[in-house]
Write a protein that holds these residues in place. Structure first.
Motif, mmCIF file in Angstrom:
data_model
loop_
_atom_site.group_PDB
_atom_site.id
_atom_site.type_symbol
_atom_site.label_atom_id
_atom_site.label_comp_id
_atom_site.label_asym_id
_atom_site.label_seq_id
_atom_site.Cartn_x
_atom_site.Cartn_y
_atom_site.Cartn_z
ATOM 1 N N PHE A 18 0.823 -1.213 0.000
ATOM 2 C CA PHE A 18 0.000 0.000 0.000
ATOM 3 C C PHE A 18 0.857 1.264 0.000
ATOM 4 C CE2 PHE A 18 -2.751 -3.279 1.897
ATOM 5 C CZ PHE A 18 -3.744 -3.279 0.924
ATOM 6 N N HIS A 19 1.622 1.448 -1.076
ATOM 7 C CA HIS A 19 2.286 2.706 -1.367
ATOM 8 C C HIS A 19 3.050 3.228 -0.160
ATOM 9 C CE1 HIS A 19 0.102 2.842 -5.197
ATOM 10 N NE2 HIS A 19 -0.886 2.328 -4.500
ATOM 11 N N GLU A 20 4.215 2.675 0.010
ATOM 12 C CA GLU A 20 5.039 2.928 1.191
ATOM 13 C C GLU A 20 5.237 4.412 1.464
ATOM 14 O OE1 GLU A 20 9.492 1.879 2.894
ATOM 15 O OE2 GLU A 20 8.786 0.993 1.029
ATOM 16 N N THR A 21 5.490 5.232 0.439
ATOM 17 C CA THR A 21 5.803 6.647 0.656
ATOM 18 C C THR A 21 4.639 7.374 1.310
ATOM 19 O OG1 THR A 21 7.304 6.682 -1.235
ATOM 20 C CG2 THR A 21 6.476 8.807 -0.441
ATOM 21 N N SER A 22 3.435 7.229 0.751
ATOM 22 C CA SER A 22 2.262 7.893 1.322
ATOM 23 C C SER A 22 1.962 7.383 2.723
ATOM 24 C CB SER A 22 1.048 7.677 0.414
ATOM 25 O OG SER A 22 -0.099 8.277 0.978
ATOM 26 N N LEU A 23 2.081 6.077 2.910
ATOM 27 C CA LEU A 23 1.788 5.483 4.216
ATOM 28 C C LEU A 23 2.771 5.985 5.271
ATOM 29 C CD1 LEU A 23 0.141 3.506 5.901
ATOM 30 C CD2 LEU A 23 1.590 1.648 5.053
ATOM 31 N N GLN A 24 4.056 6.040 4.936
ATOM 32 C CA GLN A 24 5.063 6.496 5.893
ATOM 33 C C GLN A 24 4.908 7.984 6.190
ATOM 34 O OE1 GLN A 24 6.797 4.584 7.605
ATOM 35 N NE2 GLN A 24 6.931 2.672 6.498
ATOM 36 N N GLN A 25 4.532 8.768 5.196
ATOM 37 C CA GLN A 25 4.293 10.193 5.424
ATOM 38 C C GLN A 25 3.125 10.396 6.379
ATOM 39 O OE1 GLN A 25 3.756 11.717 1.441
ATOM 40 N NE2 GLN A 25 5.960 12.115 1.147
ATOM 41 N N THR A 26 2.054 9.642 6.162
ATOM 42 C CA THR A 26 0.902 9.741 7.044
ATOM 43 C C THR A 26 1.254 9.305 8.457
ATOM 44 O OG1 THR A 26 -0.624 9.336 5.202
ATOM 45 C CG2 THR A 26 -1.480 8.978 7.423
ATOM 46 N N LYS A 27 2.005 8.221 8.570
ATOM 47 C CA LYS A 27 2.429 7.734 9.886
ATOM 48 C C LYS A 27 3.246 8.799 10.617
ATOM 49 C CE LYS A 27 5.020 3.894 12.041
ATOM 50 N NZ LYS A 27 6.216 4.603 12.514
ATOM 51 N N ALA A 28 4.152 9.461 9.928
ATOM 52 C CA ALA A 28 4.975 10.495 10.546
ATOM 53 C C ALA A 28 4.116 11.663 11.031
ATOM 54 C CB ALA A 28 6.031 10.987 9.559
ATOM 55 N N GLN A 29 3.141 12.075 10.225
ATOM 56 C CA GLN A 29 2.241 13.169 10.620
ATOM 57 C C GLN A 29 1.413 12.777 11.839
ATOM 58 O OE1 GLN A 29 0.043 13.778 7.014
ATOM 59 N NE2 GLN A 29 1.716 14.857 5.988
ATOM 60 N N VAL A 30 0.906 11.542 11.825
ATOM 61 C CA VAL A 30 0.109 11.057 12.944
ATOM 62 C C VAL A 30 0.943 11.043 14.223
ATOM 63 C CG1 VAL A 30 -0.965 8.978 13.914
ATOM 64 C CG2 VAL A 30 -1.542 9.707 11.584
ATOM 65 N N GLU A 31 2.154 10.544 14.142
ATOM 66 C CA GLU A 31 2.971 10.402 15.350
ATOM 67 C C GLU A 31 3.409 11.759 15.907
ATOM 68 O OE1 GLU A 31 5.993 7.536 14.385
ATOM 69 O OE2 GLU A 31 4.570 5.866 14.595
ATOM 70 N N GLU A 32 3.649 12.713 15.038
ATOM 71 C CA GLU A 32 3.967 14.070 15.514
ATOM 72 C C GLU A 32 2.771 14.669 16.247
ATOM 73 O OE1 GLU A 32 5.477 18.411 13.746
ATOM 74 O OE2 GLU A 32 5.045 16.750 12.390
#
Length: 282
Positions: A220-234
């Motif tokens: 599931f599109h690693e780049t978008s998923l990791q960006q969302t995860k980073a925003q969520v965790e911040e």
């Protein structure tokens, strides 16, 4: 001994917001029948429903802690009625914080193009810019509290909006997306446990897909998923973890373009956590 309470009626109890609430019989029977779900997460604990503590009452080992699928006023009230020491349970103020955080308006800073609706006029204004919306009651669960709006409001839509705003302060309007997958980020007191991949139908959870984290990220599109995860965790670090310690699941949607969107946050254990634990322990 650790006591683990499986209370899948938790979301319904939070929506009611009071200690004296009797959940639907189906939810109570589910809790009694499948309480051992908690044992996947806590294999050394005694797991049962708050409505059937017989496995616990027959035990002679001293009770050292109590964990619930999700903490709310109802489960605390029921445990106190059954003689559980109040010192082992969360404070009323902590339960109030969980309920307030669970209000869907909490996560709006992470949701692109989602809005609080406080009147019919608010919703009609949104319909001028976008035709298809999903309306969500701020406190709801198990697929309840959802309405799909297409182009205009029906009389039933209008009545539902007015009643929900009166009872829950607002309605959350979310753009109807072309969703191809539902994922989640699973946390415990600030620690990232892993991903989960699950299936739904009309907003209702159906089942988890037993995929390891690496396959989920790759698919599931690693780049978008990791960006969302980073925003969520911040955002969690600044707004949630200073106020809440415990299980938390962030539901995500992946659309046909591979973009990832935050759907909601659950301040409780989730079936995704159970699935992830099963995969890890295989």
């Amino acid at each position: 001994m650790r006591l683990c309470i499986f209370n899948p009626e938790h979301d319904l109890c939070l929506a009611k917001g009071r200690a004296h609430y009797v959940p639907p019989r189906s939810a109570v029977e589910f809790a009694r029948r499948d309480a051992n779900i908690m044992s996947v997460l806590y294999p050394d604990a005694l797991c049962c429903s708050v409505y059937d503590l017989s496995p616990f009452t027959s035990h002679l080992t001293p009770l050292t802690s109590v964990t619930a699928w999700g903490w709310d006023a109802v489960v605390k009230h029921e445990l106190l009625k059954r003689g559980i020491d109040e010192s082992l349970l969360p404070l009323d103020e902590e339960i109030d914080t969980i309920r307030e955080l669970q209000h869907r308006s909490t996560v709006l800073p992470l949701q692109e193009d989602c809005h609080e609706v406080r009147s019919i006029e608010d919703m009609e204004s949104l319909l001028k810019s976008r035709e298809h919306w999903v309306l969500k009651a701020p406190w709801s669960g198990a697929g309840r509290g959802l309405r799909w709006v297409h182009g205009s409001l029906t009389p039933i839509d209008r009545d539902w909006i007015v009643k929900t705003v009166a009872n829950q302060r607002c309605v959350i309007a979310e753009p109807r997306r072309d969703v191809v997958a539902d994922l989640a980020l699973e946390y415990m007191s600030g620690y990232f446990m892993g991903y989960s991949y699950f299936k739904t139908g009309s907003g209702v959870y159906k089942e988890n897909v037993m995929w390891p984290d690496a396959r989920i990220v790759e698919t599931f599109h690693e780049t978008s998923l990791q960006q969302t995860k980073a925003q969520v965790e911040e955002w969690l670090a600044a707004n949630v973890w200073p106020r809440y310690r415990g299980p938390l699941g962030v539901d995500l949607m992946v659309d046909a373009r591979g973009q990832t969107f935050v759907s909601e946050i659950n301040f409780r254990h989730t079936m995704g956590m159970v699935a992830h634990a099963k995969i890890v322990n295989r």
